[in-house]
Write a protein that holds these residues in place. Structure first.
Motif, PDB file in Angstrom:
ATOM      1  N   PRO A  97       0.026   4.545  -0.470  1.00  0.00           N
ATOM      2  CA  PRO A  97      -0.431   5.725   0.297  1.00  0.00           C
ATOM      3  C   PRO A  97      -0.355   5.529   1.809  1.00  0.00           C
ATOM      4  N   ILE A 139      -7.416  -1.099   7.622  1.00  0.00           N
ATOM      5  CA  ILE A 139      -7.345  -0.199   6.474  1.00  0.00           C
ATOM      6  C   ILE A 139      -8.079   1.097   6.811  1.00  0.00           C
ATOM      7  N   TYR A 168     -13.520  -4.706  -2.597  1.00  0.00           N
ATOM      8  CA  TYR A 168     -13.645  -3.263  -2.836  1.00  0.00           C
ATOM      9  C   TYR A 168     -15.099  -2.882  -3.002  1.00  0.00           C
ATOM     10  N   ALA A 216      -2.280   3.427   3.685  1.00  0.00           N
ATOM     11  CA  ALA A 216      -3.628   3.308   4.256  1.00  0.00           C
ATOM     12  C   ALA A 216      -3.748   2.108   5.196  1.00  0.00           C
ATOM     13  N   ILE A 217      -2.765   1.204   5.165  1.00  0.00           N
ATOM     14  CA  ILE A 217      -2.864  -0.016   5.965  1.00  0.00           C
ATOM     15  C   ILE A 217      -1.852   0.027   7.104  1.00  0.00           C
ATOM     16  N   ALA A 241     -10.916  -0.333  -0.121  1.00  0.00           N
ATOM     17  CA  ALA A 241     -10.518  -1.699   0.218  1.00  0.00           C
ATOM     18  C   ALA A 241     -11.113  -2.041   1.585  1.00  0.00           C
ATOM     19  N   CYS A 285       0.830  -1.215   0.000  1.00  0.00           N
ATOM     20  CA  CYS A 285       0.000   0.000   0.000  1.00  0.00           C
ATOM     21  C   CYS A 285       0.863   1.264   0.000  1.00  0.00           C
ATOM     22  N   CYS A 325      -7.326   5.362   1.738  1.00  0.00           N
ATOM     23  CA  CYS A 325      -7.345   4.392   0.633  1.00  0.00           C
ATOM     24  C   CYS A 325      -7.722   5.073  -0.685  1.00  0.00           C
ATOM     25  N   ILE A 326      -6.969   4.752  -1.752  1.00  0.00           N
ATOM     26  CA  ILE A 326      -7.267   5.325  -3.079  1.00  0.00           C
ATOM     27  C   ILE A 326      -7.831   4.268  -4.025  1.00  0.00           C
ATOM     28  N   ASN A 327      -8.185   3.087  -3.466  1.00  0.00           N
ATOM     29  CA  ASN A 327      -8.871   2.055  -4.249  1.00  0.00           C
ATOM     30  C   ASN A 327      -8.032   1.572  -5.428  1.00  0.00           C
ATOM     31  N   CYS A 328      -6.723   1.382  -5.204  1.00  0.00           N
ATOM     32  CA  CYS A 328      -5.826   0.998  -6.297  1.00  0.00           C
ATOM     33  C   CYS A 328      -5.733  -0.514  -6.491  1.00  0.00           C
ATOM     34  N   ALA A 329      -6.192  -1.302  -5.506  1.00  0.00           N
ATOM     35  CA  ALA A 329      -6.219  -2.774  -5.562  1.00  0.00           C
ATOM     36  C   ALA A 329      -4.859  -3.440  -5.375  1.00  0.00           C
ATOM     37  N   SER A 330      -3.829  -2.669  -5.064  1.00  0.00           N
ATOM     38  CA  SER A 330      -2.501  -3.273  -4.862  1.00  0.00           C
ATOM     39  C   SER A 330      -2.528  -4.266  -3.708  1.00  0.00           C
ATOM     40  N   CYS A 331      -3.279  -3.951  -2.652  1.00  0.00           N
ATOM     41  CA  CYS A 331      -3.314  -4.826  -1.478  1.00  0.00           C
ATOM     42  C   CYS A 331      -3.940  -6.181  -1.830  1.00  0.00           C
TER      43      CYS A 331
END
Ligand code: SF4
Ligand code: SF4
Length: 199
Positions: free
Chosen positions: A74, A88, A110, A76-77, A123, A72, A93-99
């Protein structure tokens, strides 16, 4: 430190844990009102089916180190040290799905959430029912699971008990304390195999 421990051999696939989890993370915390909320509350534990229809309750393991936290960017976690819970922050969270891509267990989803800003998909995953634990309650999934497939206890004692159960399941004349239903079934299968091999 107590954790939610999964005993898949005891799961009957009733999905009550999913319902209780979604309700525990709703705005109103009550099933009858939660179903009319926007966004609709969703569970953070998911019961999958094995090839013979066995239930498997899949939930966040709060790994340490946690791959989702490392992925993550940013930030956020984070982890709550007191309960060893990976959480989280929906505002960051920017909702990027990396996690989710980093999670080996597929437990991150999500969608909108009661704790997220209105209209924002974020997330979402198990937070060990941190809010309930602060009130002295156990996680909602554990409270509702009547088959004993989910327990809230020290992992070391759960693993020790499970080791004894597995050992007893392969013992021909177990006797004494009762063994879990799943292991009793394995025991019966094992005995049948031994009897057939003798013939
Ligand atoms: S409530 Fe318990 S038995 Fe029912 S699906 Fe969940 S883990 Fe399995
Ligand atoms: S989806 Fe959110 S929590 Fe997951 S890595 Fe991206 S910013 Fe972090």
């Amino acid at each position: 430190m107590k954790q939610v421990v999964v005993h898949p051999e005891r799961c009957v696939g009733c999905m009550q844990c999913m319902l209780a989890c979604a309700t525990a993370h709703s705005k109103t915390l009550h099933l009858f009102t939660a179903v009319r909320e926007d966004p609709l509350p969703k569970p953070r534990i998911h019961v999958g089916a094995g090839i013979h229809g066995e239930g498997f309750p899949n939930r966040c393991r709060h790994c340490d180190p946690a791959p989702c936290m490392l992925a993550c960017l940013p930030g956020a976690i984070s982890r709550i040290p007191e309960t060893n819970t990976v959480v989280i922050d929906p505002d960051t969270c920017i909702n990027c799905a990396s996690c989710a891509m980093a999670c080996p267990f597929g437990v991150i989803r999500y969608h909108g959430d009661a704790a997220a800003p209105p209209g924002k998909a974020v997330a979402v995953k198990c937070d060990n029912c941190t809010a309930r634990q602060k009130k002295g309650m156990v996680p909602a999934c554990v409270e509702v699971c009547k088959s004993g497939a989910l327990t809230f206890e020290e992992p070391a004692s759960a693993l020790g008990r499970k080791t004894r159960e597995v050992a007893r399941s392969v013992s021909r004349d177990a006797g004494g304390e009762p063994i879990a239903p799943g292991f009793a079934l394995l025991n019966a299968v094992k005995r049948s195999q031994i009897e057939m091999e003798k013939r």
